[in-house]
Design an enzyme around this catalytic site. Structure first.
Site, short mmCIF file in Angstrom:
data_model
loop_
_atom_site.label_atom_id
_atom_site.label_comp_id
_atom_site.label_asym_id
_atom_site.label_seq_id
_atom_site.Cartn_x
_atom_site.Cartn_y
_atom_site.Cartn_z
N SER A 1 0.84 -1.20 0.00
CA SER A 1 0.00 0.00 0.00
C SER A 1 0.87 1.25 0.00
O SER A 1 0.63 2.19 -0.77
CB SER A 1 -0.91 0.01 1.23
OG SER A 1 -1.80 -1.08 1.21
N HIS B 1 -2.95 6.66 3.63
CA HIS B 1 -3.23 5.22 3.71
C HIS B 1 -4.56 4.96 4.41
O HIS B 1 -5.32 4.07 4.03
CB HIS B 1 -2.08 4.55 4.48
CG HIS B 1 -2.25 3.08 4.73
ND1 HIS B 1 -2.56 2.58 5.97
CD2 HIS B 1 -2.15 2.02 3.91
CE1 HIS B 1 -2.65 1.25 5.88
NE2 HIS B 1 -2.40 0.89 4.65
N ARG C 1 0.75 7.90 6.16
CA ARG C 1 -0.17 7.04 6.91
C ARG C 1 -1.59 7.60 6.89
O ARG C 1 -2.57 6.86 6.84
CB ARG C 1 0.31 6.79 8.35
CG ARG C 1 -0.58 5.79 9.12
CD ARG C 1 0.09 5.18 10.32
NE ARG C 1 1.17 4.30 9.96
CZ ARG C 1 1.02 3.02 9.56
NH1 ARG C 1 -0.18 2.49 9.49
NH2 ARG C 1 2.06 2.30 9.23
#
Lengths: 230, 230
Positions: free
Chosen positions: B24, B64, B61
Site C-alpha cells: 500500500s 493510507h 499514513r
C-alpha cells in the site's frame, strides 16, 4: 457565495451543542444544491414501498462524517438494501464489524432501542492465532466466525477487503443479510467491492478506494436513526 | 500508467497479510510521484536535528487511512511539532482523545512499548451531566478535565472543534504538549483549526474541513511507529 461561506468558516460562531448537527446538515444540503447534486430520495424499485429508510440521509451522514462530497457519487445501494436494513434492524440483528474503531463508532443507545447488537472479533486472541497459522488476515477469520451466530447479520466492513472476500466466498453458508462494504485503501479494495456489487448479496458499497471505519459506523448509524427517530 | 493501475485495481491479487501494508505504501509513493508531490522529509528548522520522527511517514499514513491525497497538502506541522512528539512519547505522556473511535484506533501495543497511555473522557456520565448543565459540548468538558492529569499531554482531536477551542482558551493552565487538531465538519471546524495554527501551541493540523477520528488515530500511530520500529 462560496467565498462568503469560507469567510464564515474562519470565524467562530456561537451555537448550542444540540444545534451543531442540524446546522451541519443544512450546510451540506446547501452545498449539494450549489454543486447541482440531487440525491435520490427513494430506491428505484417498487419493493421500497413502505420502507422508512431513505438513501439521502445515509449519503448525507457519510458526507457529514468525512467532509468529502465524493460520497455523493461513490455510495451505491442494491435495490433491496434499505428494505433489508429495516427488516434486519427491526428484528434485532447482529452487526459485525471488521475493526474496533467501527465498533466504537456505532451508537449503542440506538442499538439498544432496536434490540440489535454489535460484535467485533478482531481483538480475539484465538482469531489472531488461527489467522497466523493459516496465513490469512484476522478479518478473514473474523467473518468466518459469524457462521456460529444464530441471528441474521449486517456486516459493516470499513477496513479489510479480505473481509468482503471472505463474506463472498462463504455467502451460501453465511447468508449475509446486508453487507456495508466500505473498506479503504490501495490493495484489493476496489476489486473486493466490485465482487460484492456483482453478487446477489444486498449491499451498500462505497465504490473506489475510499471508505473507512468511520464511514462504516456512519452508515450503520444513519440506518438506525431513521428507525429510532433518535 | 493510470489505466494499467485501474485495471489491476479491479482484479484481486494474492498477497500475504503482512505484505499488504508495505505494498500500500509503495503504491502511495508511486502516486505521489505521478502527481508530482514531494513530501517534506524533515522539518524546516534546525531544532529538528536528531529527531527520529519525520513528516512524510505521518502524511503517508493519513493517506493510507483515507485514500485521500488531499492530505498531502492539508497537513500542517508547527516547526516544533515532531521534536515535541518525540520527547512526549519517550517520556510516557498521556494521549487524550475526543472520541472513543480515535481511542479505539490508537495502537495499544505501541503505547505499551513507549510506556504511554491513552484516555478518553467522552463516555463518562459526569462529563455528560456537566456539559448538559452548562450548555457546552462534552468535548469542552473533557478537555478541561485534563487539568487534573499530572503528566504531559498530547491532545488528539478528530471530531469536536469545541475541543480545540477549549484547549486554546485554557492553554495557560493546560500547557498542551502537542495538539493533533483534525476535527472534521462544517460548523466552526475551519476556524477552530486556524485558532490553533495562529497560537504558540505545538500542532499538527489538517487545514480545512477534512479530518476525523480515523485521521487522529493514524497520526498518533504514525508518530509512535517511528519510535518503536513497530
Amino acid at each position: 457565495m462560496m467565498e462568503r461561506k469560507e469567510q464564515m468558516d474562519r470565524e467562530l460562531i456561537y451555537i448550542k451543542p444540540d444545534e451543531i448537527e442540524t446546522k451541519s446538515f443544512k450546510i451540506i444540503d446547501e452545498e449539494l444544491a450549489m454543486r447541482g447534486i440531487v440525491l435520490p430520495l427513494e430506491a428505484s424499485d417498487k419493493a421500497h414501498d413502505g420502507c422508512r429508510i431513505r438513501r439521502a440521509p445515509v449519503i448525507k451522514r457519510v458526507i457529514h462524517t468525512t467532509a468529502d462530497f465524493d460520497y455523493a457519487d461513490n455510495l451505491l445501494f442494491s435495490d433491496d438494501a434499505l428494505i433489508r436494513a429495516e427488516k434486519l434492524l427491526m428484528s434485532g440483528c447482529v452487526i459485525v464489524t471488521d475493526t474496533n474503531m467501527a465498533y466504537a463508532g456505532i451508537n449503542k443507545k440506538a442499538l439498544d432501542k432496536l434490540g440489535a447488537e454489535c460484535i467485533c472479533y478482531m481483538a480475539d486472541e484465538d482469531v489472531a492465532r488461527e489467522a497466523a497459522v493459516r496465513g490469512v488476515t484476522r478479518a478473514t477469520v473474523s467473518m468466518e466466525r459469524t457462521i456460529e451466530l444464530d441471528r441474521p447479520v449486517i456486516y459493516a466492513v470499513g477496513n479489510a477487503p479480505t473481509a468482503l472476500v471472505s463474506i463472498y466466498e462463504n455467502r451460501l453458508k453465511l447468508r449475509p443479510g446486508l453487507v456495508i462494504g466500505v473498506p479503504v485503501g490501495f490493495v484489493n479494495v476496489v476489486a473486493a467491492k466490485e465482487l460484492i456489487i456483482s453478487s446477489d448479496i444486498p449491499y451498500i458499497v462505497a465504490r473506489g478506494r475510499k471508505g473507512g471505519s468511520n464511514v462504516a459506523a456512519a452508515i450503520v448509524n444513519a440506518l438506525m436513526y431513521q428507525l429510532t427517530d433518535r
